[in-house]
Design an enzyme around this catalytic site. Structure first.
Site, PDB file in Angstrom:
ATOM      1  CD  GLU A 234      59.530  45.139  -5.678  1.00 11.34           C
ATOM      2  OE1 GLU A 234      58.678  45.714  -6.369  1.00 11.34           O
ATOM      3  OE2 GLU A 234      60.731  45.502  -5.607  1.00 11.34           O
TER       4      GLU A 234
ATOM      5  CE1 TYR B  94      61.015  36.395 -15.586  1.00 12.19           C
ATOM      6  CE2 TYR B  94      62.704  37.830 -16.506  1.00 12.19           C
ATOM      7  CZ  TYR B  94      61.957  36.678 -16.560  1.00 12.19           C
ATOM      8  OH  TYR B  94      62.148  35.792 -17.594  1.00 12.19           O
TER       9      TYR B  94
ATOM     10  CB  ALA C 129      64.854  44.179 -17.546  1.00  8.59           C
TER      11      ALA C 129
ATOM     12  CD  GLN D 199      67.853  51.174   0.798  1.00 14.86           C
ATOM     13  OE1 GLN D 199      68.325  51.281   1.927  1.00 14.86           O
ATOM     14  NE2 GLN D 199      66.622  50.814   0.600  1.00 14.86           N
TER      15      GLN D 199
HETATM   16  P1  FAD Z   1      56.673  51.801 -20.008  1.00 19.48           P
HETATM   17  O1  FAD Z   1      55.279  51.876 -19.520  1.00 19.48           O
HETATM   18  O2  FAD Z   1      56.896  51.207 -21.356  1.00 19.48           O
HETATM   19  O3  FAD Z   1      57.255  53.295 -19.980  1.00 19.48           O
HETATM   20  C1  FAD Z   1      58.629  53.582 -20.239  1.00 19.48           C
HETATM   21  C2  FAD Z   1      58.755  55.002 -20.819  1.00 19.48           C
HETATM   22  O4  FAD Z   1      58.162  55.062 -22.114  1.00 19.48           O
HETATM   23  C3  FAD Z   1      58.035  56.076 -20.001  1.00 19.48           C
HETATM   24  O5  FAD Z   1      58.790  57.252 -20.084  1.00 19.48           O
HETATM   25  C4  FAD Z   1      56.690  56.245 -20.707  1.00 19.48           C
HETATM   26  O6  FAD Z   1      56.152  57.552 -20.539  1.00 19.48           O
HETATM   27  C5  FAD Z   1      57.055  55.960 -22.156  1.00 19.48           C
HETATM   28  N1  FAD Z   1      55.994  55.249 -22.886  1.00 19.48           N
HETATM   29  C6  FAD Z   1      55.194  54.253 -22.395  1.00 19.48           C
HETATM   30  N2  FAD Z   1      54.403  53.775 -23.365  1.00 19.48           N
HETATM   31  C7  FAD Z   1      54.690  54.470 -24.497  1.00 19.48           C
HETATM   32  C8  FAD Z   1      54.219  54.417 -25.838  1.00 19.48           C
HETATM   33  N3  FAD Z   1      53.287  53.542 -26.219  1.00 19.48           N
HETATM   34  N4  FAD Z   1      54.754  55.261 -26.753  1.00 19.48           N
HETATM   35  C9  FAD Z   1      55.718  56.161 -26.383  1.00 19.48           C
HETATM   36  N5  FAD Z   1      56.213  56.256 -25.122  1.00 19.48           N
HETATM   37  C10 FAD Z   1      55.707  55.415 -24.188  1.00 19.48           C
HETATM   38  N6  FAD Z   1      62.241  46.517 -13.739  1.00 19.48           N
HETATM   39  C11 FAD Z   1      62.686  45.244 -13.934  1.00 19.48           C
HETATM   40  O7  FAD Z   1      63.555  45.035 -14.777  1.00 19.48           O
HETATM   41  N7  FAD Z   1      62.214  44.195 -13.204  1.00 19.48           N
HETATM   42  C12 FAD Z   1      61.239  44.351 -12.281  1.00 19.48           C
HETATM   43  O8  FAD Z   1      60.820  43.372 -11.645  1.00 19.48           O
HETATM   44  C13 FAD Z   1      60.722  45.663 -12.054  1.00 19.48           C
HETATM   45  N8  FAD Z   1      59.721  45.889 -11.162  1.00 19.48           N
HETATM   46  C14 FAD Z   1      59.180  47.144 -11.032  1.00 19.48           C
HETATM   47  C15 FAD Z   1      58.089  47.356 -10.167  1.00 19.48           C
HETATM   48  C16 FAD Z   1      57.535  48.618 -10.006  1.00 19.48           C
HETATM   49  C17 FAD Z   1      56.344  48.802  -9.088  1.00 19.48           C
HETATM   50  C18 FAD Z   1      58.082  49.728 -10.717  1.00 19.48           C
HETATM   51  C19 FAD Z   1      57.509  51.111 -10.535  1.00 19.48           C
HETATM   52  C20 FAD Z   1      59.158  49.538 -11.583  1.00 19.48           C
HETATM   53  C21 FAD Z   1      59.719  48.256 -11.760  1.00 19.48           C
HETATM   54  N9  FAD Z   1      60.782  48.022 -12.633  1.00 19.48           N
HETATM   55  C22 FAD Z   1      61.262  46.746 -12.829  1.00 19.48           C
HETATM   56  C23 FAD Z   1      61.424  49.141 -13.340  1.00 19.48           C
HETATM   57  C24 FAD Z   1      60.801  49.398 -14.728  1.00 19.48           C
HETATM   58  O9  FAD Z   1      61.064  48.303 -15.570  1.00 19.48           O
HETATM   59  C25 FAD Z   1      61.432  50.680 -15.282  1.00 19.48           C
HETATM   60  O10 FAD Z   1      60.988  51.786 -14.551  1.00 19.48           O
HETATM   61  C26 FAD Z   1      61.293  50.908 -16.768  1.00 19.48           C
HETATM   62  O11 FAD Z   1      62.216  51.934 -17.161  1.00 19.48           O
HETATM   63  C27 FAD Z   1      59.913  51.330 -17.234  1.00 19.48           C
HETATM   64  O12 FAD Z   1      59.036  50.283 -17.178  1.00 19.48           O
HETATM   65  P2  FAD Z   1      57.480  50.524 -17.500  1.00 19.48           P
HETATM   66  O13 FAD Z   1      56.834  49.208 -17.486  1.00 19.48           O
HETATM   67  O14 FAD Z   1      56.908  51.599 -16.681  1.00 19.48           O
HETATM   68  O15 FAD Z   1      57.626  51.036 -19.043  1.00 19.48           O
END
Ligand code: FAD
Length: 286
Positions: free
Chosen positions: A16, A48, A50, A211
């Protein structure tokens, strides 16, 4: 190529990179990518910011396009949907498609202080459904071996993870962790919940104490005792800390590969030196 196909053939090794904070410094990431090419990446993913404006999108797009079109390396573009309208998401996706990108890591993005900004997507599964309905991208999702920091429990988080695979995510990349047992327990629970797609383990080699403190605050990951002892012993010796961090990451990776992990996703922190040291230590094991 759709990166989900890679897992049928081998243990995947991906890296990454992230766009630099300073606008106009994108070239520095090109140098990182040029170095990573030597370490046999199965793919490279590009983060990217957010809620980011045009500059963020441009940087991610230009780095992703560089990886795919100049270096011919498979690329995954991250796309967080928090605050995005459908039209904005469509616009970003069209641009990725136009650059030849076939793989999207569909994310919600971190919640800003003060709560969610207005937008058309509440969670990553909404974005995944949207992409799968309208496009032919391979869609990847994030997962959390110790549970996402907003979720009530790991099990609750796994139910929400299932929404993402049900919506069409074909592979998962995990948040970093420092204790492999969390990852193994998480995998067992995923399989019991009917989540059967490949899961890559996210590994971050630690280069300095600051970090890690930031990561712990941001993601809430557990620091095992041997890891904390390592940080305390070497915190004032940056070279020793870096070497110890690499050794710790290699130890984690060797164990994961021995246990048959689907893939390793290395959070390079744009540091090709560390990526090289790790690649040299593990590439014959893949
Ligand atoms: P979601 O899957 O939406 O989950 C967020 C929370 O909501 C969780 O607690 C989940 O249990 C809950 N939830 C999920 N779906 C539902 C539903 N339908 N109803 C109710 N609750 C629900 N962030 C960035 O800004 N840019 C990046 O490039 C980036 N890259 C990442 C790469 C990796 C591999 C990882 C692990 C994280 C990355 N992140 C990035 C961070 C990520 O955006 C955050 O961790 C964010 O808080 C959650 O994103 P998610 O897509 O897992 O969200």
């Amino acid at each position: 190529m759709k990166t989900c196909e890679l897992f049928k053939k081998k243990t995947v090794l991906s890296y990454e990179v992230f766009p630099p904070k300073r606008t106009g410094a994108v070239d520095t990431v090109y140098t990182t990518v040029a170095a990573l090419k030597e370490f046999s990446p199965d793919f490279i993913s590009v983060t990217y910011g957010a809620g980011g404006g045009r500059a963020t999108c441009e940087a991610t797009l230009s780095i992703a396009s560089f990886i795919k079109n100049i270096y011919g390396i498979e690329c995954v573009a991250h796309l967080p949907c928090i605050g995005l309208t459908r039209e904005e998401a469509e616009n970003q996706l069209e641009r990725f498609r136009g650059a030849g990108i076939e793989n999207i890591l569909a994310l919600r993005g971190d919640m800003p202080e003060g709560g969610a900004p207005a937008g058309d997507f509440a969670h990553a599964n909404d974005l995944i459904s949207f992409i799968r309905e309208k496009y032919d991208f391979n869609v990847i999702a994030a997962c959390y071996p110790e549970g996402h920091n907003e979720s009530e429990s790991v099990l609750d988080d796994i139910q929400n993870l299932k929404r993402k695979t049900d919506a069409g995510a074909t592979q998962l990349i995990s948040q970093l962790f420092f204790d492999n047992d969390y990852f193994y327990r998480f995998l067992e629970r995923c399989r019991l919940a009917g989540i059967n797609v490949p899961v890559e383990a996210g590994i971050m080699p630690v280069a300095n104490k600051k970090q890690i403190e930031r990561m712990v605050t941001l993601c809430g990951v557990t620091l095992p005792k041997k890891f904390s002892s390592m940080m305390s012993r070497y915190e004032n010796n940056p070279d020793a800390m870096r070497d110890a961090g690499i050794a710790y990451a290699v130890d984690q990776i060797v164990d994961l590969i021995s246990q048959g992990v689907d893939g390793i996703h290395l959070y390079t922190m744009n540091n090709p030196y560390i990526a090289r040291r790790i690649y040299e230590a593990v590439h014959r094991l893949l």
